[in-house]
Write an enzyme that holds these catalytic residues in place. Structure first.
Site, PDB file in Angstrom:
ATOM      1  N   ASN A 150       0.864  -1.186   0.000  1.00  0.00           N
ATOM      2  CA  ASN A 150       0.000   0.000   0.000  1.00  0.00           C
ATOM      3  C   ASN A 150       0.903   1.240   0.000  1.00  0.00           C
ATOM      4  O   ASN A 150       1.515   1.562   1.015  1.00  0.00           O
ATOM      5  CB  ASN A 150      -0.890  -0.042   1.254  1.00  0.00           C
ATOM      6  N   LYS A 203       0.082   4.234  -0.181  1.00  0.00           N
ATOM      7  CA  LYS A 203      -0.581   5.394   0.461  1.00  0.00           C
ATOM      8  C   LYS A 203      -0.413   6.645  -0.412  1.00  0.00           C
ATOM      9  O   LYS A 203      -0.381   6.540  -1.640  1.00  0.00           O
ATOM     10  CB  LYS A 203      -0.058   5.584   1.895  1.00  0.00           C
ATOM     11  N   HIS A 260      -9.633   0.902   5.157  1.00  0.00           N
ATOM     12  CA  HIS A 260      -8.355   1.157   5.826  1.00  0.00           C
ATOM     13  C   HIS A 260      -8.592   2.082   7.021  1.00  0.00           C
ATOM     14  O   HIS A 260      -9.384   3.017   6.948  1.00  0.00           O
ATOM     15  CB  HIS A 260      -7.343   1.787   4.859  1.00  0.00           C
ATOM     16  N   GLU A 272      -6.957   4.448   8.217  1.00  0.00           N
ATOM     17  CA  GLU A 272      -6.712   5.883   7.987  1.00  0.00           C
ATOM     18  C   GLU A 272      -7.964   6.535   7.411  1.00  0.00           C
ATOM     19  O   GLU A 272      -8.263   7.695   7.704  1.00  0.00           O
ATOM     20  CB  GLU A 272      -5.496   6.052   7.051  1.00  0.00           C
ATOM     21  N   GLU A 309      -5.072  -5.120  10.636  1.00  0.00           N
ATOM     22  CA  GLU A 309      -4.070  -4.072  10.846  1.00  0.00           C
ATOM     23  C   GLU A 309      -4.366  -3.358  12.164  1.00  0.00           C
ATOM     24  O   GLU A 309      -5.240  -2.481  12.209  1.00  0.00           O
ATOM     25  CB  GLU A 309      -4.124  -3.044   9.715  1.00  0.00           C
ATOM     26  N   GLY A 357       2.667   2.367  10.786  1.00  0.00           N
ATOM     27  CA  GLY A 357       3.592   3.481  10.639  1.00  0.00           C
ATOM     28  C   GLY A 357       4.291   3.872  11.927  1.00  0.00           C
ATOM     29  O   GLY A 357       4.893   4.934  12.019  1.00  0.00           O
ATOM     30  N   SER A 392       3.745  -2.085  10.265  1.00  0.00           N
ATOM     31  CA  SER A 392       5.201  -2.089  10.447  1.00  0.00           C
ATOM     32  C   SER A 392       5.855  -3.414  10.049  1.00  0.00           C
ATOM     33  O   SER A 392       6.820  -3.842  10.688  1.00  0.00           O
ATOM     34  CB  SER A 392       5.573  -1.692  11.882  1.00  0.00           C
TER      35      SER A 392
HETATM   36  P1  13P Z   1       3.131   0.444   7.666  1.00  0.00           P
HETATM   37  O1  13P Z   1       3.665  -0.838   7.072  1.00  0.00           O
HETATM   38  O2  13P Z   1       3.826   1.660   7.146  1.00  0.00           O
HETATM   39  O3  13P Z   1       3.039   0.365   9.142  1.00  0.00           O
HETATM   40  O4  13P Z   1       1.603   0.581   7.141  1.00  0.00           O
HETATM   41  C1  13P Z   1       0.742  -0.497   7.230  1.00  0.00           C
HETATM   42  C2  13P Z   1      -0.501  -0.177   6.486  1.00  0.00           C
HETATM   43  O5  13P Z   1      -1.276   0.669   6.902  1.00  0.00           O
HETATM   44  C3  13P Z   1      -0.746  -0.881   5.224  1.00  0.00           C
HETATM   45  O6  13P Z   1      -2.037  -0.664   4.766  1.00  0.00           O
END
Ligand code: 13P
Length: 251
Positions: free
Chosen positions: A9, A11, A95, A97, A167, A173, A212
């Site tokens: 992803n 982002k 997601h 976010e 997740e 992150g 992560s």
């Molecule tokens: P990170 O691997 O940067 O922690 O992000 C995970 C994520 O949100 C994938 O959708």
């Protein structure tokens, strides 16, 4: 046997030139054919990535899509039918976010999931708990509620052609990865919940872990019985790191 999957992803990262570089580096990787691999660029660059990865086994997905399957008057949105037309095979829905920052609640997530499937895309449904929910002992309750909402609205059969990503929000992150056992416990609970509805679908569905994941911790996570691969954020922007994670999923 479930095929493992690694999804990157990207982002809201990239420019035309940085994405061109990433495509070139991805094309040079030796990737295992036993793993389904997909990248999820920002929408604006999907065509560039689809064209750039033509002939490669890496597939392309989108990070979001509209609640309606087909084209129409929905300013600023992109329909899953348009994503399919652009060459996408997958779309991420729910997601954290987007749930947190755009107020996407389960009702919206469920509509997006259904619209994506109606257009032949495979939804990657994201679920997971916040830190305070884990600390108060509510992890399984939160995850089961998010999953249960979709089962109640759309039925169990939709999971025959979908992927679920667990997740934990506190792991995204932050550099804080769930331990393999913490992730396995949640994955096992998700599979049990699904198998109470339809065992065959529960055994067949891929459950990815995200939060992560890096080359250094991927193999240990993927060795757990109910972890069928990963949804990778930051580490997927580095082709070599991403390649190592894909190879860890292939072993
Ligand atoms: P990170 O691997 O940067 O922690 O992000 C995970 C994520 O949100 C994938 O959708």
């Amino acid at each position: 046997m479930r095929r493992t999957m690694v999804a990157g992803n990207w982002k809201m990262h990239g420019t035309r030139s940085s994405i061109a570089e990433l495509i070139n580096s991805l094309r040079c990787l030796a990737l295992p054919s036993s793993v389904d691999i997909a990248v999820f660029p920002p929408c604006l660059y999907i065509k560039q990535v689809v064209d750039g990865l033509k002939g490669n086994l890496i597939q392309v997905g989108a990070q979001n899509s509209a609640v309606e399957p087909t084209q129409g008057a929905l300013t600023g949105e992109i329909s899953p039918s348009q994503l399919a037309d652009a060459g996408c095979s997958y779309v991420i829905v729910g997601h954290s976010e987007r749930r947190r920052m755009m107020g996407e609640h389960d009702g919206i997530v469920n509509r997006k999931f259904a619209a994506a499937q109606a257009c032949g895309l495979i939804p990657v449904l994201c679920i997971g708990e916040a830190l305070e929910q884990r600390e108060s002992g509510n992890t399984l309750k939160v995850v089961s509620y998010q999953l249960g909402s979709l089962i109640k609205e759309l039925g169990m059969s939709v999971f025959a052609n979908a992927v679920i990503a667990y997740e934990p929000i506190w792991g995204i992150g932050t550099g804080l990865t769930a331990t393999p056992q913490q992730a396995q416990d949640v994955h096992a609970a998700i599979r049990t919940q699904l198998s109470e509805e339809t065992s065959e679908i529960a055994q067949g569905i891929r459950l990815l872990y995200g939060g992560s994941v890096k080359a250094a911790n991927a193999a240990e996570l993927f060795s757990m019985p109910d972890i069928d691969g990963g949804l990778i954020g930051g580490a997927s922007l580095n082709a070599n790191e991403f390649g190592e994670i894909c190879r860890a999923a292939g072993n």
